[in-house]
Design an enzyme around this catalytic site. Structure first.
Site: not given
Ligand code: PBG
Ligand code: ZN
Length: 340
Positions: A133, A143, A210, A263, A329
């Site tokens: 990203c 992003c 996502k 996610k 985690y």
């Molecule tokens: C980056 C990304 C994010 C997460 C994974 N890759 C953050 C977002 O999209 O703002 C989130 C992972 C987490 O909250 O543990 N794009």
């Molecule tokens: Zn991102």
């Protein structure tokens, strides 16, 4: 004949009698379609460009920002306990690193590429995923690359993100995982991997479904990737958008994804189960994100439940919904817990 009193008569219905199937702890584990194993777990790591960082992230209990110099000693005991896979996130902290194009994302001297090279050398058995990203590297924290009006320029973003993915794969990442949510990035990455002659040895894991929302806060603190204005609602999916998620899943299968990810995980178990149904022949991954993890920690600390019990319960729910890969985690703790 005289019998002791039972609620079921011999001639009556016996389908009501379920307890016998799960009286014993072993028989209870047999009720699962799939059981949690160490090889299902991917551990997220935040890699800084500092010289000697090992910084606890306040909102993400027990998780660190690590510089490359700390990686070997950090990973050694985990690999020894059975850690099989990590996913890397770059955390550029040096002033002047970020710009409008996210130029630093594929810097060969940057933290992700340096970490890939080191892990390949020191832990050749460890499977390396890289989040792909731009938000950690852009000055605006979005992003992708933006138009003048602040919205994403999809074409420029996809061109750039696919270059970054190829750079990580060429540096030795086993898996590239774009999390940006620009349209068409899976196809663009797959085509560039083919062009470079590395598609056959690089897994393309799409963060397909996502969702936007409030569960990424601790991650954005750990990665320093909060947007400087606005939010991500016009590219990450709306929480109620089950149909959109299904379309994104179908699209990414068609564009060449090898693994699909959903996610967050816990609030989106229906989407995991949709993904399993729509993409029967692909492995499904789920990311128990930072906010889910920190919520579990906070609730355990407040005495709502036992931490380990909820870590298992939440993760087993994710498997039950259909995932066979979990980004978690809790991975270091599971490596201990799964031994007992
Ligand atoms: C980056 C990304 C994010 C997460 C994974 N890759 C953050 C977002 O999209 O703002 C989130 C992972 C987490 O909250 O543990 N794009
Ligand atoms: Zn991102």
């Amino acid at each position: 004949a005289s019998t002791t009193a039972t609620s079921v008569s011999i001639s009556g219905d016996i389908s009501s009698q379920l307890h016998g199937g799960y009286f014993h702890p072993l028989a209870r584990t047999w009720q699962a379609e799939r059981q949690l194993t160490k090889s299902m777990l991917i551990y997220p790591l935040f890699i800084t460009d500092g010289d000697d960082d090992m910084i606890l992230v306040p909102s993400l209990p027990g998780q660190h920002q690590l510089s490359v110099s700390r990686l070997t000693s950090f990973l050694e005991p985990l690999v020894h306990k059975g850690l099989r896979s990590v996913i890397l996130f770059g955390v550029p902290m040096k002033a002047g690193t970020k710009d409008a194009l996210g130029t630093a994302a594929d810097d060969p001297e940057g933290p992700v590429i340096q970490a890939i090279r080191l892990i390949r050398r020191r832990f050749p058995q460890l499977y390396i995923c890289t989040d792909v990203c731009l938000c950690e590297y852009t000055s605006h924290g979005h992003c992708g690359i933006l138009r003048d009006d602040g919205s994403l320029n999809n074409q420029l973003s996809v061109d750039r993100i696919s270059d970054v993915a190829v750079a990580y794969a060429k540096a030795g990442a086993h898996c590239v995982a774009p999390s940006d949510m620009n349209d068409g990035r899976i196809r663009a990455i797959k085509l560039k991997l083919i062009e470079e002659g590395i598609a056959h040895k690089t897994t393309l894991m799409s963060y397909s479904a996502k969702f936007s929302g409030c569960l990424y806060g601790p991650f954005r603190e750990a990665a320093g990737s909060a947007p400087s204005f606005g939010d991500r609602k016009c590219y990450q999916l709306p929480p109620s958008g089950r149909g959109l998620a299904r379309r994104a899943i179908i699209r990414d299968v068609g564009e060449g994804a090898d693994i699909l990810m959903v996610k967050p995980a816990g609030q989106y178990l229906d989407i995991i189960s949709d993904a399993k149904e729509l993409a029967k022949d692909l492995p499904i991954a789920a990311y128990q994100v930072s906010g889910e993890y920190s919520m579990i920690y906070a609730a355990a600390k407040a005495g709502v439940f036992d931490l380990k019990a909820m870590a298992f319960e939440s993760t087993e729910s994710i498997l039950r919904a259909g995932a066979t890969i979990v980004v978690s985690y809790f991975t270091p703790q599971f490596l201990d817990w799964l031994d007992n």
